[in-house]
Enzyme design. Sequence first.
Site, mmCIF file in Angstrom:
data_model
loop_
_atom_site.group_PDB
_atom_site.id
_atom_site.type_symbol
_atom_site.label_atom_id
_atom_site.label_comp_id
_atom_site.label_asym_id
_atom_site.label_seq_id
_atom_site.Cartn_x
_atom_site.Cartn_y
_atom_site.Cartn_z
ATOM 1 N N ASN A 7 -28.015 37.677 -27.119
ATOM 2 C CA ASN A 7 -26.772 37.361 -26.419
ATOM 3 C C ASN A 7 -25.825 38.520 -26.692
ATOM 4 O O ASN A 7 -25.221 38.611 -27.760
ATOM 5 C CB ASN A 7 -26.218 36.033 -26.957
ATOM 6 N N ARG A 90 -29.184 36.043 -22.523
ATOM 7 C CA ARG A 90 -28.138 35.230 -21.907
ATOM 8 C C ARG A 90 -27.408 36.111 -20.895
ATOM 9 O O ARG A 90 -26.952 37.213 -21.233
ATOM 10 C CB ARG A 90 -27.154 34.773 -22.968
ATOM 11 N N HIS A 179 -21.302 28.227 -19.036
ATOM 12 C CA HIS A 179 -21.805 27.524 -20.238
ATOM 13 C C HIS A 179 -22.946 26.572 -19.885
ATOM 14 O O HIS A 179 -23.172 25.581 -20.576
ATOM 15 C CB HIS A 179 -20.696 26.694 -20.928
ATOM 16 N N GLY A 207 -15.606 26.197 -27.434
ATOM 17 C CA GLY A 207 -15.849 27.352 -28.309
ATOM 18 C C GLY A 207 -14.701 28.316 -28.093
ATOM 19 O O GLY A 207 -13.549 27.893 -27.925
ATOM 20 N N ARG A 238 -7.693 32.390 -23.085
ATOM 21 C CA ARG A 238 -7.590 32.241 -21.620
ATOM 22 C C ARG A 238 -6.763 31.004 -21.295
ATOM 23 O O ARG A 238 -6.889 29.969 -21.963
ATOM 24 C CB ARG A 238 -8.991 32.092 -21.004
ATOM 25 N N LEU A 280 -9.100 28.430 -34.041
ATOM 26 C CA LEU A 280 -8.547 27.077 -34.168
ATOM 27 C C LEU A 280 -8.309 26.680 -35.628
ATOM 28 O O LEU A 280 -7.430 25.863 -35.922
ATOM 29 C CB LEU A 280 -9.451 26.046 -33.481
ATOM 30 N N GLU A 381 -27.820 27.330 -27.762
ATOM 31 C CA GLU A 381 -28.114 28.067 -26.537
ATOM 32 C C GLU A 381 -29.342 28.953 -26.717
ATOM 33 O O GLU A 381 -30.119 29.146 -25.784
ATOM 34 C CB GLU A 381 -26.891 28.903 -26.137
HETATM 35 P P1 ADP Z 1 -18.388 31.272 -28.875
HETATM 36 O O1 ADP Z 1 -19.863 30.986 -29.030
HETATM 37 O O2 ADP Z 1 -17.824 30.842 -27.559
HETATM 38 O O3 ADP Z 1 -17.972 32.649 -29.281
HETATM 39 P P2 ADP Z 1 -18.056 29.247 -30.925
HETATM 40 O O4 ADP Z 1 -18.792 28.134 -30.272
HETATM 41 O O5 ADP Z 1 -18.667 29.906 -32.105
HETATM 42 O O6 ADP Z 1 -17.608 30.320 -29.862
HETATM 43 O O7 ADP Z 1 -16.618 28.676 -31.335
HETATM 44 C C1 ADP Z 1 -15.614 29.478 -31.851
HETATM 45 C C2 ADP Z 1 -14.412 28.622 -32.177
HETATM 46 O O8 ADP Z 1 -14.825 27.580 -33.062
HETATM 47 C C3 ADP Z 1 -13.278 29.363 -32.834
HETATM 48 O O9 ADP Z 1 -12.063 29.086 -32.155
HETATM 49 C C4 ADP Z 1 -13.220 28.754 -34.220
HETATM 50 O O10 ADP Z 1 -11.930 28.619 -34.666
HETATM 51 C C5 ADP Z 1 -13.785 27.374 -34.004
HETATM 52 N N1 ADP Z 1 -14.294 26.814 -35.255
HETATM 53 C C6 ADP Z 1 -15.349 27.241 -35.976
HETATM 54 N N2 ADP Z 1 -15.466 26.500 -37.113
HETATM 55 C C7 ADP Z 1 -14.455 25.599 -37.088
HETATM 56 C C8 ADP Z 1 -14.011 24.575 -37.974
HETATM 57 N N3 ADP Z 1 -14.664 24.310 -39.111
HETATM 58 N N4 ADP Z 1 -12.934 23.844 -37.615
HETATM 59 C C9 ADP Z 1 -12.287 24.080 -36.471
HETATM 60 N N5 ADP Z 1 -12.636 25.030 -35.595
HETATM 61 C C10 ADP Z 1 -13.699 25.800 -35.886
#
Ligand code: ADP
Length: 394
Positions: A7, A90, A179, A207, A238, A280, A381
């Site tokens: 990815n 991906r 997604h 995410g 976004r 987050l 994924e």
């Molecule tokens: P992507 O694959 O789209 O890059 P992820 O699915 O890994 O993203 O999600 C990333 C998000 O998940 C971030 O905003 C991060 O803050 C949040 N995140 C990861 N762990 C935690 C947690 N323990 N509590 C709250 N949010 C979390």
Amino acid sequence: MNILVINSGSSSIKFQGIEMPSEKVICKGIVEQIGSANARLSYNTNHINIQETGGLETHKDSLQRVVSLLLDPEKGVIKQISDIHMVGHRVVHGGNSFSKTTIINAEVKEKIKQYASLAPLHNPHNLQGILLAEHLFPSVKQVAVFDTAFHQTIPLVAQKYAIPNMFFTEHQIQVYGFHGTSHKYVSERAIDYLKLEKSKIISIHLGNGCSMTAIVDGKSIDHSLGFTPSTGLIMGSRSGDIDHSIIFYMVNNLGYSVNDVENLLNKESGMLGLTGYNDLRDIQAGVEKGNTNCILAMEINAYRIKKYIGSYASIMNGLDAIIFTAGIGENSSMLRKMVCSNLDYLGIAIDHSKNEEVAKEIREINTSLSKVKILVIPTNEELEIAKQAYELLE
Ligand code: ADP
């Protein structure tokens, strides 16, 4: 057989080696912040856990380093390049050309390139990953799994925008949805877990990018991201849904260029724009400390998700289950609680203590009286990509 899943993003490459059909993960990792001073690689197998920095200036350096680790006599998991039998990539935007997983050839690469104008943050980097993998694994089949493919079942009624028909017929301006690999994976797991023959499910992927899908009998029928991955829910940076006239106002009255506004809506908005934080976890820490911007941003975020739950329950005329998945969906009990509160008219009742439990497996967080099941399902994924690539060989 071993499938390497790649990815490739703008500044990261996630990878996973998966043995099929056993679905055993033989290695996984990520190279992050490629090209920056903080570039780092993490690589895990069942006997080794490595973190590295340095020498990760480009995507090419990074993938080459991953391959040399895979082949390393001590740290590696394969003896020779030919022990990787397929590479699954991906790809975010497949337009309406790809409704399923596809073996990559020159024509497919050309299409992925064409669709880069629709997903400029993603497709060019996905294509770069493909070109590098072709170079590193020259005699191995390369397969593309498109985020848009699962949404090819969205009917016209949800697919068309109310703009002159010519834009749909001649320019393919329509809802595509994204997604898809994640929504497909978690909804299939939910259907298996709940043993449903007929099903009405809302899948909520939260995410860095966030989206929701209305899924009837395993098929996507509506989705919150549209022509590009920018509408719907509030995301890390976004904006999600806004009145499009804001764009004209910024350009005509506030002196912004169209490019400025595009950048602003994609990279400086969402939770980042509302709070100053993208992650987050930082925003939740702000809530705990009483930061009013963080508190309001969480409320706006949950409010938007609730609005989509209501509208999807309405178009499906019912609801069996909602699924929370991806980094935020799987981990933020705070947001799940805010989303699921005061939805009893829909038959949604969250069990607060189950919501606080932490687990890496599929779990139910509704009360025993809840008519609607609330599931937390870790997305995967990479496994879904490997499964789809493997199915292509069968
Ligand atoms: P992507 O694959 O789209 O890059 P992820 O699915 O890994 O993203 O999600 C990333 C998000 O998940 C971030 O905003 C991060 O803050 C949040 N995140 C990861 N762990 C935690 C947690 N323990 N509590 C709250 N949010 C979390």
